[in-house]
Structure formats: structure tokens, C-alpha cells
Scaffold this motif. Sequence first.
Motif, mmCIF file in Angstrom:
data_model
loop_
_atom_site.group_PDB
_atom_site.id
_atom_site.type_symbol
_atom_site.label_atom_id
_atom_site.label_comp_id
_atom_site.label_asym_id
_atom_site.label_seq_id
_atom_site.Cartn_x
_atom_site.Cartn_y
_atom_site.Cartn_z
ATOM 1 N N GLU A 58 0.384 -1.586 -0.121
ATOM 2 C CA GLU A 58 0.072 0.009 -0.092
ATOM 3 C C GLU A 58 0.732 1.423 0.453
ATOM 4 O O GLU A 58 0.775 2.139 -0.237
ATOM 5 C CB GLU A 58 -1.215 0.284 1.440
ATOM 6 C CG GLU A 58 -2.179 -1.300 1.033
ATOM 7 C CD GLU A 58 -2.884 -1.420 2.423
ATOM 8 O OE1 GLU A 58 -2.510 -0.232 3.083
ATOM 9 O OE2 GLU A 58 -3.790 -2.280 2.018
ATOM 10 N N GLY A 59 1.791 1.306 0.922
ATOM 11 C CA GLY A 59 3.136 2.062 0.696
ATOM 12 C C GLY A 59 3.728 2.036 -0.219
ATOM 13 O O GLY A 59 3.707 3.880 -0.939
ATOM 14 N N THR A 191 -17.600 0.142 -5.525
ATOM 15 C CA THR A 191 -16.499 0.084 -4.898
ATOM 16 C C THR A 191 -15.379 1.348 -6.097
ATOM 17 O O THR A 191 -16.120 0.769 -7.502
ATOM 18 C CB THR A 191 -15.464 -1.274 -5.251
ATOM 19 O OG1 THR A 191 -15.391 -1.647 -6.388
ATOM 20 C CG2 THR A 191 -16.089 -1.998 -4.505
ATOM 21 N N GLY A 192 -14.623 1.761 -6.298
ATOM 22 C CA GLY A 192 -14.556 2.882 -6.790
ATOM 23 C C GLY A 192 -13.105 3.285 -7.034
ATOM 24 O O GLY A 192 -12.140 2.394 -6.013
ATOM 25 N N SER A 193 -12.397 3.726 -7.809
ATOM 26 C CA SER A 193 -10.644 4.389 -7.509
ATOM 27 C C SER A 193 -10.252 5.389 -7.180
ATOM 28 O O SER A 193 -11.233 5.801 -6.732
ATOM 29 C CB SER A 193 -10.283 4.197 -9.078
ATOM 30 O OG SER A 193 -10.158 5.166 -9.961
ATOM 31 N N ARG A 308 -7.402 4.389 5.361
ATOM 32 C CA ARG A 308 -8.736 3.405 5.725
ATOM 33 C C ARG A 308 -9.394 3.235 4.255
ATOM 34 O O ARG A 308 -10.263 2.169 4.323
ATOM 35 C CB ARG A 308 -9.581 4.126 6.349
ATOM 36 C CG ARG A 308 -9.363 4.535 7.736
ATOM 37 C CD ARG A 308 -10.326 5.445 8.357
ATOM 38 N NE ARG A 308 -10.729 6.731 8.334
ATOM 39 C CZ ARG A 308 -10.286 7.918 8.008
ATOM 40 N NH1 ARG A 308 -8.943 7.552 9.169
ATOM 41 N NH2 ARG A 308 -9.848 8.997 7.601
ATOM 42 N N LEU A 309 -9.120 3.631 3.556
ATOM 43 C CA LEU A 309 -9.844 3.100 2.417
ATOM 44 C C LEU A 309 -9.147 1.988 1.534
ATOM 45 O O LEU A 309 -9.057 1.052 1.034
ATOM 46 C CB LEU A 309 -9.504 4.448 0.852
ATOM 47 C CG LEU A 309 -10.547 5.652 1.069
ATOM 48 C CD1 LEU A 309 -9.911 7.284 0.034
ATOM 49 C CD2 LEU A 309 -11.979 5.925 0.551
ATOM 50 N N GLY A 314 -12.305 -3.518 -3.122
ATOM 51 C CA GLY A 314 -12.347 -3.382 -4.859
ATOM 52 C C GLY A 314 -10.693 -2.196 -4.844
ATOM 53 O O GLY A 314 -10.048 -1.465 -5.619
ATOM 54 N N ILE A 315 -11.404 -1.044 -3.288
ATOM 55 C CA ILE A 315 -9.274 -0.620 -3.085
ATOM 56 C C ILE A 315 -8.445 -1.526 -3.914
ATOM 57 O O ILE A 315 -7.099 -1.117 -4.364
ATOM 58 C CB ILE A 315 -9.317 0.467 -2.338
ATOM 59 C CG1 ILE A 315 -10.803 1.629 -2.088
ATOM 60 C CG2 ILE A 315 -7.903 1.427 -1.975
ATOM 61 C CD1 ILE A 315 -10.918 2.131 -3.349
#
Length: 386
Positions: A58-59, A191-193, A308-309, A314-315
Motif C-alpha cells: 500500500e505504501g 467500489t471505485g478507484s 482506511r480506503l 475494490g481499493i
Amino acid sequence: MVDRAKLADEQKAPLGAFVLYFLRLGALGFGGPIALAGRMESELVQERGWIQREDYLEGLAFAQLAPGPLAAQLAMYLGYVRAGVLGATGVAITFIAPSFLMVLAISVLYVRYDGLKWMQALFYGIGAAVIGIILRSTIKLGGVTLKRDPLLWAIFLVLAASTAYTGREIVWLFLLAGIVSLGVKTTSSRTGSVAIAIWPATLGLSEPASKHWALCLFFLKSSLFVFGSGLAIVPFLHGGVVDSHHWLNEHQFLDAIAVAMITPGPVVITVAFIGYLADGLTGAVLAGLGVFLPVYLMVVIVAPFYRRLSRNDGIKAFVSGVTAAATGAIAGAVYILARHSIKDVWTAAIACLAFIVLWRWKVPEPVIVAGSGIVGLLLYTSFGGR
């Protein structure tokens, strides 16, 4: 499902030890953003277990999407994961300070002795070794991020080719990679980007009359307009400090890039050298603040929302696509750097030897860099760099 927060708490290192790790990385980490990102994954995730792999990935995606140099952005993000704002602040200071002080010392010597004639000889060997260091780190990083996912490998290959061909990292391709991954891996319409790329409002600001603040504003813009590898800042810096402001001449600018490559830590620390030549100690400090302060603020302000997202399925799919794109862009950058660093059979041999030594044995990178510098001096003196 594994509780990531609980697992992270169980494996947390003392904050002091965590911050000292980045002090060591900033003082001894060679090879630029690609190698530094690879070392963080290898040492913090695989060897010590201080950072969870999902947090690292994620980072990495965050650092690729957000403006600013990749290595510094990733380091501060991991500091935030470990201890919030305090962790990000501690990592920011300890990771940047060693290389900043080294570059500042070189800048003083450079000005006092009217240029460093030995720098070209050192860079002849070190620049080649850096290619081997980066290549090895890229392969390891690819194994972690891509695994056996055909879609991620396809994204990787597209970004590697586009980066190698164009010579730059195209931001919209990273976003498209995330959207494609999201579309393929999930069918949820809810879900979205998410994109963190922010174009600064400073674009329309006129340059201030004071040279001090003109320097600071220029480097602030350079940080906010550059995505991914710190090496991507080079064209922007050249256009500003050489062509527009005439703070440095062409030869001095090339020396500035060499300084960035022969010193540890983030590549963009070369701004301290440029700032010093342009406006002394004040210029070096303002240049450093201009480049790294936006990176720090991006982490401490945006990271809480991003984390959090990123728990959303989806994220996660979006982030996996961006991470594959980031890894591909890094691979493409190896080709770009090699074109400038591999000049002849000698530099090709140094690069290959550095790669083989790192692949087969755990030789510290500073030892390889120092040895390559010595070999470069000998070869350059004997053969004139040919």
C-alpha cells in the motif's frame, strides 16, 4: 482473516530501533529509489517482520501515486504506519539528514576547490555498480508484487516498455492500471478507484523577487510535479536551474547529478548541492525544505484517509494494479539509467559483477559502491574512461 492491526502490534519494534534503521538506511543506502524501496521490503518485511507486506505494498502504491520522490515518500509512509505522525516525523529527519549533510560537505569542497576533478572518475565505476544494485532490487521487488498473476505481469510489461521508450513515468498510466485491475478483479458497482495525484496550486504563482524564496518556490514546484522515482526530477531541475534561472551551468548540473549518485539516501538530495551553488547554505536548506516538506505533509495529511480506503476490496484491487505499474516503471528506469552509466566493456563488467555478488552473497552495498569507486578511479586514470 488475519487481523493486520493486531499482528502488527505483536511484531512492532521499539520506535527508537525503527527510526535508527532509517538513519542507517539514509547513511548507507545506495542505488537510488529503486534499490532503497527494495531494501525496505527485504529488511523490514521479510527479515525483521516490523512491517506487514500489505502495508508495504500500500505504501509503495501511495508513493507512486502521490507527488514527490518515491523513496522518501515510502519511508515516511512506513514511519506513519509504525507510529503515526511521530513515526513519520522521526523517519523523515533520520532518513534525509545523513545524505543532506554529506552533500552539503561535498558542496563546500566543490566551491572551495573550484570543482571536483575526481568525481567523474568515481562516477565511472559507481554509476555502473548502481545498475547492478538496482537490477537486483527490481527483480526481488517484482517477485513480491507480481507473484503469478497474469494481469499484473501484463501491466508490469506495459509500464516497463513505456517508461523505457519515453524516458519518463506517465502518471495517467498508473491510474489506468489501477482502474483496469479494479474492473477485472471486482464486479461491484459500489467500489471505485482512488487517485492521490495532486497538481499544485503553485503553478500560477509568479516568482518572488527574493532569490531565497525564488529558490524555495522552485524546489517546492519540482517536488509537487514529479511522481515516482527521484530521478524523474532531473529534467525538471535542468530546465529551471540551467535554462530558466541560470543558477548553474551545464557542467555544474552534471556534477550535481553525479553527487546524487555517489552519496547514499534519496537521489533528490542533489537539490542541496544545487541550492548551495546557487545561494550558499541558505539555498541548500531552502532547496531541501522545498522538496521534502510537501512529501511529509502529503503523508501525515493524506495517509490516514488512504489507509482506511485501502481496506476496501475494490481499493485493494486498484492498489495492486498501481503497484504492478510502479514495478514496471522501475524496471524501465533500469534501462534508462544503464544507457548513461554503461559506457564500455569495463562498466558493463562492473555492473554484471555487482549484480552477481549481490545475488549470490549478502555483501553490504556500501562495500560494493566503495570498491566500484576505487576500480573506477584506476580504470579512468589508466584508460581515460574508455
